[in-house]
Motif scaffolding. Structure first.
Motif, short mmCIF file in Angstrom:
data_model
loop_
_atom_site.label_atom_id
_atom_site.label_comp_id
_atom_site.label_asym_id
_atom_site.label_seq_id
_atom_site.Cartn_x
_atom_site.Cartn_y
_atom_site.Cartn_z
N PHE A 129 0.83 -1.20 0.00
CA PHE A 129 0.00 0.00 0.00
C PHE A 129 0.87 1.26 0.00
CE2 PHE A 129 -3.66 -2.59 1.74
CZ PHE A 129 -4.53 -2.28 0.71
N PHE A 130 1.93 1.26 0.84
CA PHE A 130 2.78 2.45 0.87
C PHE A 130 3.52 2.62 -0.46
CE2 PHE A 130 6.45 5.09 1.54
CZ PHE A 130 5.92 6.16 2.22
N THR A 131 3.94 1.49 -1.02
CA THR A 131 4.65 1.55 -2.31
C THR A 131 3.78 2.25 -3.35
OG1 THR A 131 5.77 -0.52 -1.76
CG2 THR A 131 5.79 0.13 -4.07
N VAL A 132 2.51 1.87 -3.39
CA VAL A 132 1.60 2.48 -4.37
C VAL A 132 1.42 3.97 -4.07
CG1 VAL A 132 -0.79 2.48 -5.21
CG2 VAL A 132 0.41 0.32 -4.87
N ILE A 133 1.21 4.28 -2.79
CA ILE A 133 0.99 5.69 -2.44
C ILE A 133 2.23 6.53 -2.80
CG2 ILE A 133 0.59 7.29 -0.50
CD1 ILE A 133 -1.86 5.59 -1.14
N SER A 134 3.40 5.94 -2.58
CA SER A 134 4.64 6.70 -2.84
C SER A 134 4.75 7.11 -4.31
CB SER A 134 5.86 5.87 -2.45
OG SER A 134 6.10 4.86 -3.43
N ARG A 135 4.06 6.38 -5.17
CA ARG A 135 4.13 6.70 -6.61
C ARG A 135 3.08 7.74 -7.02
NH1 ARG A 135 4.62 0.53 -8.66
NH2 ARG A 135 6.50 0.06 -7.49
N HIS A 136 2.10 7.97 -6.13
CA HIS A 136 1.02 8.87 -6.50
C HIS A 136 0.99 10.17 -5.69
CE1 HIS A 136 -0.35 5.06 -8.28
NE2 HIS A 136 -0.78 5.88 -9.23
N SER A 137 1.51 10.13 -4.49
CA SER A 137 1.47 11.35 -3.68
C SER A 137 2.62 12.27 -4.08
CB SER A 137 1.58 10.97 -2.20
OG SER A 137 2.10 12.06 -1.47
N LYS A 138 2.26 13.43 -4.57
CA LYS A 138 3.29 14.40 -5.01
C LYS A 138 4.18 14.78 -3.83
CE LYS A 138 1.05 16.54 -8.93
NZ LYS A 138 -0.04 17.40 -9.23
N LYS A 139 3.54 14.91 -2.67
CA LYS A 139 4.28 15.34 -1.48
C LYS A 139 5.35 14.32 -1.11
CE LYS A 139 2.99 17.73 2.73
NZ LYS A 139 1.92 17.97 3.67
N ILE A 140 4.96 13.05 -1.14
CA ILE A 140 5.94 12.00 -0.80
C ILE A 140 7.04 11.96 -1.86
CG2 ILE A 140 6.26 9.48 -0.60
CD1 ILE A 140 3.63 9.36 0.89
N LYS A 141 6.66 12.05 -3.11
CA LYS A 141 7.68 12.01 -4.17
C LYS A 141 8.67 13.15 -4.00
CE LYS A 141 4.92 11.40 -7.88
NZ LYS A 141 4.49 11.14 -9.24
N ARG A 142 8.12 14.32 -3.66
CA ARG A 142 9.00 15.49 -3.46
C ARG A 142 9.95 15.25 -2.29
NH1 ARG A 142 5.07 19.22 -3.59
NH2 ARG A 142 4.91 19.30 -1.34
N GLU A 143 9.39 14.77 -1.17
CA GLU A 143 10.20 14.54 0.04
C GLU A 143 11.28 13.49 -0.20
OE1 GLU A 143 9.92 15.83 3.32
OE2 GLU A 143 8.69 17.37 2.37
N LEU A 144 10.96 12.49 -1.03
CA LEU A 144 11.94 11.41 -1.28
C LEU A 144 13.01 11.84 -2.27
CD1 LEU A 144 9.64 8.24 -1.50
CD2 LEU A 144 11.10 8.94 0.39
N ASN A 145 12.71 12.90 -3.02
CA ASN A 145 13.71 13.48 -3.92
C ASN A 145 14.26 12.48 -4.95
OD1 ASN A 145 15.14 15.63 -4.79
ND2 ASN A 145 16.83 15.38 -3.33
#
Ligand SMILES: Cc1cc2nc3c(=O)[nH]c(=O)nc-3n(C[C@H](O)[C@H](O)[C@H](O)COP(=O)(O)O)c2cc1C
Length: 255
Positions: free
Chosen positions: A205-221
Motif C-alpha cells: 500500500f505504501f509503495t503504491v501511495i509513494s508513486r502517486h502522492s506528489k508530497k511523498i515524491k517530493r520529500e523522497l527526492n
C-alpha cells in the motif's frame, strides 16, 4: 572513479578460466597471457573472482576483495525458513542495531541486477518515518473515500494512523528504475532481516501511495525514472506463528 580491468601479466598463467567464464567474451589469450579487449563490459568481476592466481584487479572500488571458502546454504534449513516465514503486521518498537540495518542493506547491495546495472538504492525511514506515514494516511483516506464507492472489499478497510508501518521501528524503501532488480534486492533483504529474528512486512500500500502522492515524491527526492519498488517494514515481531499453513500446489509444466 572509472572501472578498469587490469591483468597482472607476471601473475597470469594463461589458464583461460577467465576467457571461458566471461559472459561478454571480452577476454582473449595472447602469448599465454589474458588480454582484456574493452572496459565497456558488465564489470561483473567474474574474471577477477575465478582467477586461480588472483591476477585480475578492477579499479575504482574502495572495498576489499574477500577470498571465498566453499559455502553452501543448508537446503533443508533454507526451505524450512521459507515455509515458516510469515508477513508480520504486529511489531515491538525495540530499536534495531545499526550493524543489523547495515547487514540488511548489504544483502540488497549484493543482489544480482540485470546487466550488472547496480541500479538499486535504499532510503531508511527512521526519524521521519511517522512524518511519511502521516502524509500517506491522509492521502489514502482521501483516495479511499472515492474508491469505496466502487469496491466492496475496500469498504472494510480501516486506515488507522499506523496503517502502513504498523509501529515498526524502521522502514526501508527499495528504490530502482528496474522493478525486477529492486524486487530481487528486497527479497534478499527480507531474508537477511529474518535471519536476525526480525519480522518483515512488504507494505504494498505504501509503495503504491509513494508513486502517486506528489508530497511523498517530493520529500523522497527521486529522479524521474526512479520509483519505490518495495517498502520493507522491519522490526521485532510481537506475534509468534506456531505452524505453517497450506499453499496451492505448484503449477509446473514439464515440456
Ligand atoms: C508485494 C507485496 C505487497 C504486500 N503489501 C501488503 C500491504 O500493503 N499490507 C499488508 O498487510 N500485507 C501486504 N502484503 C502481505 C501479503 O498480504 C501476504 O504475503 C499474503 O497474505 C500471504 O501471507 P504470508 O506472507 O504471511 O504468507 C504484501 C505482500 C507482497 C508480496
Amino acid at each position: 572513479m572509472e572501472n578498469k580491468i587490469l591483468v597482472n601479466i607476471d601473475k597470469c598463467i594463461g589458464c583461460k578460466k577467465c576467457v571461458i567464464d566471461c559472459p561478454m567474451s571480452n577476454i582473449i589469450i595472447k602469448d599465454k597471457k589474458a588480454i582484456v579487449l574493452s572496459n565497456d563490459c558488465l564489470i561483473c568481476g567474474h574474471c577477477q573472482a575465478i582467477c586461480p592466481k588472483n591476477a585480475i584487479e578492477i579499479t575504482g572500488f574502495d572495498e576489499d576483495i574477500e577470498e571465498v571458502d566453499k559455502y553452501i546454504l543448508n537446503p533443508e534449513e533454507y526451505l524450512r525458513s521459507i515455509k515458516t516465514r510469515r508477513t508480520i503486521r504486529d511489531f515491538r518498537d525495540d530499536d534495531i542495531d545499526d550493524y543489523i540495518i547495515n547487514q540488511i542493506i548489504e544483502s540488497g547491495r549484493y543482489a544480482p541486477t540485470a546487466r550488472n546495472a547496480q541500479d538499486v538504492s535504499f532510503i531508511i525511514l527512521k526519524d521521519k518515518k511517522d512524518e511519511f506515514e502521516n502524509i500517506a494516511v491522509l492521502f489514502f483516506r482521501r483516495l479511499i473515500k472515492v474508491a469505496k464507492v466502487f469496491s466492496v472489499s475496500l469498504r472494510k478497510i480501516n486506515i488507522d494512523d499506523n496503517f502502513f508501518f504498523k509501529d515498526a521501528p524502521i522502514v526501508i524503501l527499495v528504490v530502482s528504475k528496474n522493478k525486477i532488480d529492486g524486487s530481487l534486492a528486497s527479497q534478499n533483504m527480507a531474508t537477511m532481516a529474518e535471519s536476525y529474528d526480525l519480522g518483515v512486512l512488504f507494505s504494498g500500500f505504501f509503495t503504491v501511495i509513494s508513486r502517486h502522492s506528489k508530497k511523498i515524491k517530493r520529500e523522497l527526492n527521486l529522479n524521474r525514472k526512479e520509483k519505490v519498488v518495495m517498502t520493507l517494514v522491519i522490526g521485532k515481531a510481537n506475534v509468534k506463528y506456531l505452524r505453517t499453513t497450506n499453499k496451492e500446489d505448484a503449477k509446473v509444466l514439464k515440456l
